[in-house]
Design an enzyme around this catalytic site. Sequence first.
Site, PDB file in Angstrom:
ATOM      1  N   ASP A 120      -4.077   0.867  11.577  1.00 31.22           N
ATOM      2  CA  ASP A 120      -3.917   1.183   9.779  1.00 31.22           C
ATOM      3  C   ASP A 120      -5.238   0.837   9.155  1.00 31.22           C
ATOM      4  OD1 ASP A 120      -2.765   2.533   8.146  1.00 31.22           O
ATOM      5  OD2 ASP A 120      -1.417   1.132   7.888  1.00 31.22           O
ATOM      6  N   GLU A 145      -4.098   5.087  11.631  1.00 37.99           N
ATOM      7  CA  GLU A 145      -2.647   5.774  11.070  1.00 37.99           C
ATOM      8  C   GLU A 145      -3.287   5.704   9.678  1.00 37.99           C
ATOM      9  OE1 GLU A 145       0.515   2.453  11.048  1.00 37.99           O
ATOM     10  OE2 GLU A 145       0.656   3.294   8.697  1.00 37.99           O
ATOM     11  N   HIS A 149      -3.350  -5.826   2.475  1.00 44.63           N
ATOM     12  CA  HIS A 149      -2.407  -7.040   2.507  1.00 44.63           C
ATOM     13  C   HIS A 149      -2.879  -8.803   3.345  1.00 44.63           C
ATOM     14  CE1 HIS A 149       0.545  -4.052   4.703  1.00 44.63           C
ATOM     15  NE2 HIS A 149       0.575  -3.823   3.332  1.00 44.63           N
ATOM     16  N   SER A 179       8.710   1.726  11.627  1.00 39.82           N
ATOM     17  CA  SER A 179       8.064   0.966  11.315  1.00 39.82           C
ATOM     18  C   SER A 179       8.425  -0.356   9.631  1.00 39.82           C
ATOM     19  CB  SER A 179       6.634   1.195   9.821  1.00 39.82           C
ATOM     20  OG  SER A 179       5.970   0.757   8.972  1.00 39.82           O
ATOM     21  N   HIS A 180       8.397  -1.360   9.651  1.00 38.36           N
ATOM     22  CA  HIS A 180       8.403  -2.324   8.144  1.00 38.36           C
ATOM     23  C   HIS A 180       7.862  -2.095   7.507  1.00 38.36           C
ATOM     24  CE1 HIS A 180       5.011  -4.960   9.750  1.00 38.36           C
ATOM     25  NE2 HIS A 180       4.644  -3.512   9.603  1.00 38.36           N
ATOM     26  N   ARG A 181       7.578  -2.939   6.500  1.00 28.91           N
ATOM     27  CA  ARG A 181       6.770  -2.366   5.301  1.00 28.91           C
ATOM     28  C   ARG A 181       6.683  -3.945   5.041  1.00 28.91           C
ATOM     29  NH1 ARG A 181       7.351   1.982   2.128  1.00 28.91           N
ATOM     30  NH2 ARG A 181       4.916   1.492   1.451  1.00 28.91           N
ATOM     31  N   SER A 182       5.474  -3.686   4.052  1.00 28.03           N
ATOM     32  CA  SER A 182       4.656  -5.580   4.400  1.00 28.03           C
ATOM     33  C   SER A 182       5.705  -6.697   3.365  1.00 28.03           C
ATOM     34  CB  SER A 182       3.353  -5.367   3.316  1.00 28.03           C
ATOM     35  OG  SER A 182       3.174  -4.690   2.054  1.00 28.03           O
ATOM     36  N   GLU A 202       1.708  -9.984   6.773  1.00 36.10           N
ATOM     37  CA  GLU A 202       2.443  -8.907   7.660  1.00 36.10           C
ATOM     38  C   GLU A 202       2.413 -10.414   8.900  1.00 36.10           C
ATOM     39  OE1 GLU A 202       1.712  -4.986   8.592  1.00 36.10           O
ATOM     40  OE2 GLU A 202       3.189  -4.522   6.869  1.00 36.10           O
ATOM     41  N   LYS A 229       6.352  -1.043  14.845  1.00 31.06           N
ATOM     42  CA  LYS A 229       5.614  -1.411  14.142  1.00 31.06           C
ATOM     43  C   LYS A 229       6.438  -2.726  13.271  1.00 31.06           C
ATOM     44  CE  LYS A 229       2.979  -0.507  10.440  1.00 31.06           C
ATOM     45  NZ  LYS A 229       1.184   0.184   9.576  1.00 31.06           N
ATOM     46  N   LYS A 241      10.085   5.516   7.710  1.00 35.07           N
ATOM     47  CA  LYS A 241       9.233   4.091   7.242  1.00 35.07           C
ATOM     48  C   LYS A 241      10.802   4.785   6.391  1.00 35.07           C
ATOM     49  CE  LYS A 241       4.930   2.400   6.097  1.00 35.07           C
ATOM     50  NZ  LYS A 241       3.984   2.403   5.229  1.00 35.07           N
ATOM     51  N   SER A 249       1.044  -1.253   0.178  1.00 39.42           N
ATOM     52  CA  SER A 249       0.369   0.236  -0.180  1.00 39.42           C
ATOM     53  C   SER A 249       1.228   1.333   0.104  1.00 39.42           C
ATOM     54  CB  SER A 249      -0.441  -0.247   0.988  1.00 39.42           C
ATOM     55  OG  SER A 249      -0.452  -0.060   2.253  1.00 39.42           O
ATOM     56  N   GLN A 306      -6.229  -1.994   7.039  1.00 42.52           N
ATOM     57  CA  GLN A 306      -5.655  -3.022   6.501  1.00 42.52           C
ATOM     58  C   GLN A 306      -4.420  -3.460   7.520  1.00 42.52           C
ATOM     59  OE1 GLN A 306      -2.120  -1.645   3.565  1.00 42.52           O
ATOM     60  NE2 GLN A 306      -1.623  -1.177   5.680  1.00 42.52           N
ATOM     61  N   GLU A 307      -4.910  -3.002   8.893  1.00 40.24           N
ATOM     62  CA  GLU A 307      -4.330  -3.526  10.597  1.00 40.24           C
ATOM     63  C   GLU A 307      -4.973  -2.965  11.604  1.00 40.24           C
ATOM     64  OE1 GLU A 307      -0.065  -1.854   9.964  1.00 40.24           O
ATOM     65  OE2 GLU A 307       0.091  -2.227   7.770  1.00 40.24           O
ATOM     66  N   ASP A 311       1.056   8.117   7.825  1.00 39.48           N
ATOM     67  CA  ASP A 311       2.171   7.047   6.457  1.00 39.48           C
ATOM     68  C   ASP A 311       1.871   7.872   5.114  1.00 39.48           C
ATOM     69  OD1 ASP A 311       3.936   5.359   5.654  1.00 39.48           O
ATOM     70  OD2 ASP A 311       1.698   4.253   5.797  1.00 39.48           O
TER      71      ASP A 311
HETATM   72  O1  LIG Z   1       0.905   0.985   5.815  1.00 39.22           O
HETATM   73  C1  LIG Z   1       1.930   0.679   6.235  1.00 39.22           C
HETATM   74  O2  LIG Z   1       1.789   0.859   7.294  1.00 39.22           O
HETATM   75  C2  LIG Z   1       2.927  -0.414   5.524  1.00 39.22           C
HETATM   76  C3  LIG Z   1       3.448  -1.491   7.261  1.00 39.22           C
HETATM   77  O3  LIG Z   1       2.487  -1.826   7.333  1.00 39.22           O
HETATM   78  O4  LIG Z   1       2.171  -1.577   4.306  1.00 39.22           O
HETATM   79  P1  LIG Z   1       2.987  -1.040   3.436  1.00 39.22           P
HETATM   80  O5  LIG Z   1       4.207  -1.528   3.778  1.00 39.22           O
HETATM   81  O6  LIG Z   1       2.331  -1.677   2.405  1.00 39.22           O
HETATM   82  O7  LIG Z   1       2.932  -0.157   2.711  1.00 39.22           O
HETATM   83 MG   LIG Z   2       0.887   2.280   6.861  1.00 38.41          MG
END
Ligand SMILES: O=C(O)[C@@H](CO)OP(=O)(O)O
Ligand SMILES: [Mg+2]
Length: 437
Positions: free
Chosen positions: A255, A300, A168, A379-382, A218, A403, A352, A55, A176-177, A327
Amino acid sequence: MLKELARRKKNMKQFNVKQVIGREILDSRGNPTVEAEVLLENGVTGRGMAPSGASTGIFEAVELRDKEAKRYGGKGVKKAVNSVNTKIRETIVGMNVNDIYKIDEAMKKEDGTDDKSKLGANAILAVSIACAKAAAKSYHMPFYQFLGGISANILPIPMMNILNGGAHASNTVDVQEFMIMPVGASDFKEALRASSEVFHSLQLLLKEKGLATSVGDEGGFAPNLTSDEEAIQFILAAVEKAGYEPKKDFLLALDAASSEWKGKEKGQYHLPKSGKDVTSYQLIEHWEMLCDKYPICSIEDPLDEEDWEGWIAITEKLGKKIQLVGDDLFVTNTKRLEKGIREKCGNAILIKPNQIGTVSETIEAVKMAQRAGFRTIISHRSGETEDTTIADLAVAFGTGQIKTGAPSRGERVAKYNRLLRIEEQLKENAVYGVKEI
Ligand SMILES: O=C(O)[C@@H](CO)OP(=O)(O)O
Ligand SMILES: [Mg+2]
């Protein structure tokens, strides 16, 4: 004064780059990504890997992919790997990794674009991380300490994503989360244990109801549910089933990733899975209702990356009560963050590194946010790799929140395990979390 500076510069340790190697590796979705390795003249090596989002925000630095090539369905990264092995190598061989700002600046200059689209943010970030890691190793310092100094001692509260939807997961959930935050724990180790227990009890609850317990990108479960409220209720039941108290021991974070819900025009949203059409105003009302009803402390991307007016409105309404995290809105970019701070959009930023493409620019985004009283969440990425850099960044910058997914996938667990080791290393100096979310 100038003489003194020149003397110090002369005496500064020289950790010069001897060789840079780029290669294609796989990420956690089985897509190719860039790995970079630098070798210094002192024999030390450093390695960095680029993660990848699903995303992705439209204002992110560009992840260079071989769109026209058939291999990997147009997702190959041969061009980006080639950037590392040619232009970037030529630029930084002989440079001192001691000054990562200079290294990053040189790569940016060589790229010459605003969005790093020529060399690729994936190429530049992998090298930037590799250089910073090699510098830390040359000083025989843990990475978090090299970046954060001796005072870096805050272990982050996990924002653990245990139920996945949106881009995801192939289920019916639009948000999404759905994340749990172990705010009642006394240290990181305890926090991680308690969160894993809730993750497992959620699995049991879903099984009991005959729902799927397969996981999303994730690592969170991805059942077919009918609403975000149903997801929240499942999670609260899981918290209780594991022997914890919602609100006291665990708070919830969402999120929405609502930039994925673009409607016909700005301020209009279309939720792709449920098929609903709503306005910014209706979305804000919906988030407000959820926050009144459930122990949610953070949302988020509650609104789209271009809906600045909506962001101003939601910040006025909910900004004192909960954390509103940008984000896709800020994309770890100080220009967009500056606007957000000025116009009072949100009160927190998701950090990120690959959204902006270098370690030094990531540091600058964190610093700008912290100076303005915005909270920061690493934060990580998916799409991830086994690279654990973000765990060190969270401690180095004292973000107090991270995250990095659910404890069911190795690439996420690697970050948690790195944090366990850091906490052990810091002994009684380790501090857990931020005072208040
Ligand atoms: O939206 C988000 O915050 C991220 C990580 O959880 O997702 P993606 O890496 O797919 O952008
Ligand atoms: Mg996000």
